[in-house]
Design a protein around this motif. Structure first.
Motif, short mmCIF file in Angstrom:
data_model
loop_
_atom_site.label_atom_id
_atom_site.label_comp_id
_atom_site.label_asym_id
_atom_site.label_seq_id
_atom_site.Cartn_x
_atom_site.Cartn_y
_atom_site.Cartn_z
N HIS A 185 0.33 7.53 8.27
CA HIS A 185 1.08 6.44 7.64
C HIS A 185 2.44 6.91 7.15
CE1 HIS A 185 -2.42 3.84 7.73
NE2 HIS A 185 -3.11 4.94 7.45
N ASP A 186 3.38 5.97 7.11
CA ASP A 186 4.75 6.27 6.68
C ASP A 186 4.93 6.16 5.17
OD1 ASP A 186 5.52 6.64 9.36
OD2 ASP A 186 5.98 4.50 9.59
N ARG A 187 4.23 5.22 4.56
CA ARG A 187 4.40 4.98 3.12
C ARG A 187 3.53 5.93 2.30
NH1 ARG A 187 4.76 -1.31 4.10
NH2 ARG A 187 6.93 -1.32 4.65
N PRO A 188 3.92 6.16 1.05
CA PRO A 188 3.12 7.06 0.19
C PRO A 188 1.70 6.52 -0.03
CG PRO A 188 5.25 6.57 -0.81
CD PRO A 188 5.11 5.66 0.37
N SER A 199 -7.91 2.21 -9.24
CA SER A 199 -7.33 3.38 -8.62
C SER A 199 -6.12 3.10 -7.73
CB SER A 199 -8.42 4.09 -7.81
OG SER A 199 -9.06 3.17 -6.98
N ILE A 200 -5.37 2.06 -8.05
CA ILE A 200 -4.14 1.78 -7.32
C ILE A 200 -2.97 2.25 -8.17
CG2 ILE A 200 -2.66 -0.02 -6.35
CD1 ILE A 200 -5.20 -1.71 -5.96
N LYS A 201 -2.08 3.02 -7.55
CA LYS A 201 -0.91 3.50 -8.29
C LYS A 201 -0.03 2.32 -8.67
CE LYS A 201 -0.63 7.98 -5.99
NZ LYS A 201 0.13 8.79 -5.03
N LYS A 202 0.54 2.38 -9.85
CA LYS A 202 1.41 1.32 -10.34
C LYS A 202 2.60 1.15 -9.38
CE LYS A 202 3.85 -0.26 -14.41
NZ LYS A 202 4.15 -0.05 -15.81
N GLY A 203 2.83 -0.08 -8.97
CA GLY A 203 3.95 -0.38 -8.09
C GLY A 203 3.73 0.01 -6.63
N ALA A 204 2.52 0.40 -6.29
CA ALA A 204 2.24 0.86 -4.92
C ALA A 204 2.34 -0.29 -3.92
CB ALA A 204 0.85 1.47 -4.84
N ASP A 205 2.79 0.04 -2.74
CA ASP A 205 2.85 -0.90 -1.63
C ASP A 205 1.52 -0.79 -0.88
OD1 ASP A 205 3.22 -2.26 0.77
OD2 ASP A 205 5.25 -1.50 1.08
N LEU A 206 0.76 -1.86 -0.88
CA LEU A 206 -0.57 -1.84 -0.27
C LEU A 206 -0.58 -2.35 1.18
CD1 LEU A 206 -2.68 -3.19 -3.24
CD2 LEU A 206 -2.44 -0.83 -2.49
N SER A 207 0.60 -2.69 1.71
CA SER A 207 0.63 -3.32 3.03
C SER A 207 0.00 -2.45 4.12
CB SER A 207 2.05 -3.71 3.41
OG SER A 207 2.90 -2.58 3.47
#
Length: 91
Positions: A7-10, A68-76
């Motif tokens: 994946h490209d996103r963090p 367990s989702i990082k704040k502001g994370a892009d989930l796409s």
């Protein structure tokens, strides 16, 4: 799946785990994140898409795994991976 290789996103989660999916005709494909150590039949994962959130709300259920989702994370990309996996399972 190795997130950083594929994946490209963090990585959007605060812990390791897996992305799972469920298909129900009422809402379509539901995508969830289940943290490592909480992957069993009694665990209710964190909903990642609207279908999953609607399904849990309809059934009066709430996730019982650590958030367990990082704040502001892009989930796409995580949602896309779950939808793809579910599509492959159905074929």
């Amino acid at each position: 799946m190795f997130w950083f290789a594929d994946h490209d996103r963090p990585y959007p989660f605060t812990t390791s785990g897996q992305i799972s999916c469920v298909y129900y005709p009422d809402f379509g494909i539901e995508v969830y994140f289940e943290p490592a150590g909480y992957i069993d039949e009694s665990s209710i994962g964190t909903p990642l898409n609207k279908a999953a959130a609607k399904s849990l709300k309809k059934d009066g259920m709430t996730p019982n795994v650590p958030y367990s989702i990082k704040k502001g994370a892009d989930l796409s990309e995580a949602i896309e991976a779950g939808l793809k996996a579910c599509g492959e399972q159905r074929e």
